[in-house]
Design a protein around this motif. Structure first.
Motif, PDB file in Angstrom:
ATOM      1  N   LYS A   1      32.658  26.985  49.440  1.00 53.66           N
ATOM      2  CA  LYS A   1      33.950  27.671  49.445  1.00 53.66           C
ATOM      3  C   LYS A   1      35.100  26.676  49.394  1.00 53.66           C
ATOM      4  N   ASN A   2      34.954  25.548  50.071  1.00 49.50           N
ATOM      5  CA  ASN A   2      36.024  24.544  50.052  1.00 49.50           C
ATOM      6  C   ASN A   2      36.348  24.104  48.627  1.00 49.50           C
ATOM      7  N   ILE A   3      35.328  24.068  47.775  1.00 51.17           N
ATOM      8  CA  ILE A   3      35.556  23.729  46.371  1.00 51.17           C
ATOM      9  C   ILE A   3      36.207  24.895  45.639  1.00 51.17           C
ATOM     10  N   LEU A   4      35.733  26.108  45.901  1.00 52.66           N
ATOM     11  CA  LEU A   4      36.214  27.273  45.153  1.00 52.66           C
ATOM     12  C   LEU A   4      37.657  27.630  45.478  1.00 52.66           C
ATOM     13  N   VAL A   5      38.124  27.347  46.690  1.00 52.94           N
ATOM     14  CA  VAL A   5      39.506  27.696  47.044  1.00 52.94           C
ATOM     15  C   VAL A   5      40.481  26.556  46.748  1.00 52.94           C
ATOM     16  N   ASP A   6      39.983  25.440  46.235  1.00 53.40           N
ATOM     17  CA  ASP A   6      40.850  24.324  45.866  1.00 53.40           C
ATOM     18  C   ASP A   6      41.409  24.610  44.474  1.00 53.40           C
ATOM     19  N   SER A   7      42.664  25.037  44.397  1.00 51.27           N
ATOM     20  CA  SER A   7      43.249  25.442  43.115  1.00 51.27           C
ATOM     21  C   SER A   7      43.424  24.266  42.159  1.00 51.27           C
ATOM     22  N   GLU A   8      43.357  23.028  42.672  1.00 53.56           N
ATOM     23  CA  GLU A   8      43.395  21.872  41.787  1.00 53.56           C
ATOM     24  C   GLU A   8      42.091  21.721  41.022  1.00 53.56           C
ATOM     25  N   VAL A   9      41.026  22.321  41.550  1.00 54.11           N
ATOM     26  CA  VAL A   9      39.689  22.199  40.952  1.00 54.11           C
ATOM     27  C   VAL A   9      39.254  23.492  40.275  1.00 54.11           C
ATOM     28  N   THR A  10      39.429  24.627  40.974  1.00 49.17           N
ATOM     29  CA  THR A  10      38.802  25.884  40.567  1.00 49.17           C
ATOM     30  C   THR A  10      39.824  26.942  40.188  1.00 49.17           C
ATOM     31  N   SER A  11      39.538  27.667  39.118  1.00 53.70           N
ATOM     32  CA  SER A  11      40.315  28.839  38.715  1.00 53.70           C
ATOM     33  C   SER A  11      39.362  29.983  38.421  1.00 53.70           C
ATOM     34  N   VAL A  12      39.827  31.198  38.695  1.00 53.50           N
ATOM     35  CA  VAL A  12      39.109  32.402  38.294  1.00 53.50           C
ATOM     36  C   VAL A  12      39.850  33.014  37.117  1.00 53.50           C
ATOM     37  N   ARG A  13      39.105  33.488  36.120  1.00 53.81           N
ATOM     38  CA  ARG A  13      39.695  34.200  34.984  1.00 53.81           C
ATOM     39  C   ARG A  13      39.048  35.578  34.877  1.00 53.81           C
ATOM     40  N   LEU A  14      39.896  36.592  34.840  1.00 53.18           N
ATOM     41  CA  LEU A  14      39.441  37.976  34.780  1.00 53.18           C
ATOM     42  C   LEU A  14      39.283  38.398  33.329  1.00 53.18           C
ATOM     43  N   VAL A  15      38.125  38.976  33.014  1.00 52.08           N
ATOM     44  CA  VAL A  15      37.858  39.498  31.679  1.00 52.08           C
ATOM     45  C   VAL A  15      37.846  41.016  31.763  1.00 52.08           C
ATOM     46  N   LEU A  16      38.549  41.680  30.849  1.00 49.07           N
ATOM     47  CA  LEU A  16      38.618  43.140  30.888  1.00 49.07           C
ATOM     48  C   LEU A  16      38.738  43.716  29.488  1.00 49.07           C
ATOM     49  N   ASN A  17      38.466  45.005  29.392  1.00 47.21           N
ATOM     50  CA  ASN A  17      38.743  45.804  28.197  1.00 47.21           C
ATOM     51  C   ASN A  17      39.855  46.774  28.529  1.00 47.21           C
ATOM     52  N   LEU A  18      40.505  47.285  27.506  1.00 49.97           N
ATOM     53  CA  LEU A  18      41.644  48.178  27.727  1.00 49.97           C
ATOM     54  C   LEU A  18      41.163  49.617  27.904  1.00 49.97           C
ATOM     55  N   GLU A  19      40.522  49.843  29.055  1.00 55.95           N
ATOM     56  CA  GLU A  19      40.050  51.166  29.455  1.00 55.95           C
ATOM     57  C   GLU A  19      40.432  51.382  30.917  1.00 55.95           C
ATOM     58  N   LYS A  20      40.633  52.622  31.297  1.00 58.80           N
ATOM     59  CA  LYS A  20      41.200  52.926  32.612  1.00 58.80           C
ATOM     60  C   LYS A  20      40.383  52.338  33.750  1.00 58.80           C
ATOM     61  N   MET A  21      39.072  52.623  33.791  1.00 60.08           N
ATOM     62  CA  MET A  21      38.259  52.164  34.920  1.00 60.08           C
ATOM     63  C   MET A  21      38.166  50.642  34.963  1.00 60.08           C
ATOM     64  N   VAL A  22      38.126  50.032  33.792  1.00 63.10           N
ATOM     65  CA  VAL A  22      38.031  48.571  33.733  1.00 63.10           C
ATOM     66  C   VAL A  22      39.317  47.933  34.245  1.00 63.10           C
ATOM     67  N   VAL A  23      40.454  48.455  33.815  1.00 59.52           N
ATOM     68  CA  VAL A  23      41.739  47.911  34.253  1.00 59.52           C
ATOM     69  C   VAL A  23      41.909  48.079  35.763  1.00 59.52           C
ATOM     70  N   LYS A  24      41.544  49.273  36.283  1.00 54.48           N
ATOM     71  CA  LYS A  24      41.655  49.513  37.721  1.00 54.48           C
ATOM     72  C   LYS A  24      40.806  48.523  38.510  1.00 54.48           C
ATOM     73  N   GLU A  25      39.580  48.286  38.061  1.00 52.12           N
ATOM     74  CA  GLU A  25      38.706  47.360  38.786  1.00 52.12           C
ATOM     75  C   GLU A  25      39.244  45.936  38.712  1.00 52.12           C
ATOM     76  N   ALA A  26      39.792  45.558  37.575  1.00 51.74           N
ATOM     77  CA  ALA A  26      40.359  44.213  37.445  1.00 51.74           C
ATOM     78  C   ALA A  26      41.539  44.026  38.383  1.00 51.74           C
ATOM     79  N   LYS A  27      42.361  45.058  38.535  1.00 57.23           N
ATOM     80  CA  LYS A  27      43.496  44.975  39.452  1.00 57.23           C
ATOM     81  C   LYS A  27      43.027  44.820  40.889  1.00 57.23           C
ATOM     82  N   ARG A  28      41.998  45.590  41.264  1.00 58.88           N
ATOM     83  CA  ARG A  28      41.453  45.445  42.624  1.00 58.88           C
ATOM     84  C   ARG A  28      40.897  44.038  42.823  1.00 58.88           C
TER      85      ARG A  28
END
Length: 392
Positions: free
Chosen positions: A198-225
């Motif tokens: 976790k120490n590596i994953l929360v280090d923003s100098e090292v780790t980034s998360v990128r969200l992948v989605l499609n333009l559909e209602k349920m997908v967008v809602k889940e990405a926002k959550r």
């Protein structure tokens, strides 16, 4: 070392995006490893190759790894696995079945993310691309280190001492094998490894998360959550990738209707994920399988950009506890308090700044509390939450 995690609802194409990103990184000269934490591995299918449970080179500067939970348990946590299998066997399960169910739920993902710590320590690669499990499983996994730390600090010390005293008395009167000191030591090692990960994953100098989605209602809602929960637990999201976007030049009536749906949800995505950059990937005229199509996808996503860059720095939203209250802080640069209106409905907070509206899916800790007020400080909208039911 640079670590980039891709997550999203099942079926949105995150494995293809991760594979394409890895290929582009390797093409730019970065020693790159791409690995999958999804139990239903499809990374090999994206490359149209058979991948094993050990890292293997698939092209210049690129290695791939589909982690096997069973293999990892036997290699690193054999005592835990053997103890769990022994417990199940004493309760009447067939030995073969007991061996299979002795792997704890989620161990595939945990074992995979453990490799992040391993690779970071050994400095074998410049870039690590992680194809995560679908959003729900990934969020549960990323929350696990906090629970593990609490258990290690609060429960582990006295539980181990109590078991050491009680084991000689209890083992003779119950038919379930009790954990030995070796088992407890293995649990401690596992939890410490998870904390290091976790120490590596929360280090923003090292780790980034990128969200992948499609333009559909349920997908967008889940990405926002997912975006809200990632922010809540300190994981930095630096981009949103909208996959399979329909082109404007469509003549077929069916596809024109779908294009209109996409355009409607594209507005919501732009508003909800500001100020994160949003990369649009078209729906291609071929399956995205194999190196040629993956490179075509990488070109559509990144253009001339380097995928290892951090596309957004800092937290665009965060949650903090102040006394008995919680504060939700949102980036709203250049906004004045009179420009902002707030409303709530069904666990969502709607923030309107001028002509811009942002929908924030509230985590449970906030959804059950009332909104007490809001203020703008240093370019942030700070919304206060207290005890009690929902209130605008």
């Amino acid at each position: 070392m640079r670590v980039v995690l891709f997550t999203g609802k099942g079926g949105v194409g995150k494995t293809s995006v991760a594979a394409a990103t890895a290929l582009r990184c390797a093409q730019l000269g970065h020693r790159t490893l791409v690995m999958s934490t999804d139990p239903a591995h499809s990374l090999g299918d994206s490359f149209d190759l058979n991948l094993g449970s050990e890292p293997g080179q698939i092209t210049e500067n690129l290695w791939a790894h589909e982690v096997s939970a069973l293999h990892e348990m036997e290699r690193h946590w054999k005592r835990l696995h053997d103890y769990a299998a022994q417990v199940f066997a004493t309760q009447g399960l067939d030995d073969v079945v007991a061996e299979e169910v002795a792997n704890p739920p989620g161990m595939d993902e945990i074992a995979s993310l453990m490799w992040i710590k391993h690779y970071a320590e050994r400095d074998l690669y410049d870039t690590l691309i992680v194809d995560c499990a679908p959003t729900g499983e990934t969020l549960q996994l990323l929350m696990f280190p906090d629970a593990a730390r609490w258990w290690l600090d609060k429960i582990y010390p006295w539980q181990r001492k109590a078991m050491r005293l009680a084991r000689p008395l209890l083992q003779g009167v119950i038919d379930v094998p009790l954990p030995t000191d070796d088992v407890y030591a293995s649990i401690k090692d596992l939890l410490l490894d998870i904390e290091g990960m976790k120490n590596i994953l929360v280090d923003s100098e090292v780790t980034s998360v990128r969200l992948v989605l499609n333009l559909e209602k349920m997908v967008v809602k889940e990405a926002k959550r997912a975006f809200t929960y990632l922010s809540l637990f300190g994981y930095a999201t630096d981009a949103v990738i909208v996959n399979r976007r329909l082109p404007d030049e469509l003549s077929d009536q069916l596809f024109r209707k779908w294009r209109d749906i996409h355009q409607r949800y594209a507005v919501e995505v732009d508003q909800s994920f500001q100020p994160l950059p949003i990369f649009n990937v078209p729906l291609f005229d071929e399956e995205v399988v194999g190196e040629r199509m993956l490179l075509r996808m990488a070109e559509a996503i990144y253009g001339e950009r380097d995928p290892t860059d951090r596309y957004y720095e800092g937290a665009s939203q965060r949650v903090e506890k102040v006394g008995a209250e919680y504060i939700l802080a949102l980036k709203v640069p250049f906004a004045d308090r009179e420009d902002v209106t707030l409303s709530r409905q069904d666990g969502e907070l709607f923030v309107t700044v001028g002509n811009y509206r942002r929908d924030v899916s509230l985590p449970r800790v906030l959804a059950s509390r009332s909104t007490l007020g809001a203020a703008i400080q240093d370019g942030e909208l700070r919304v206060r939450f207290g005890k009690g039911g929902e209130r605008d």
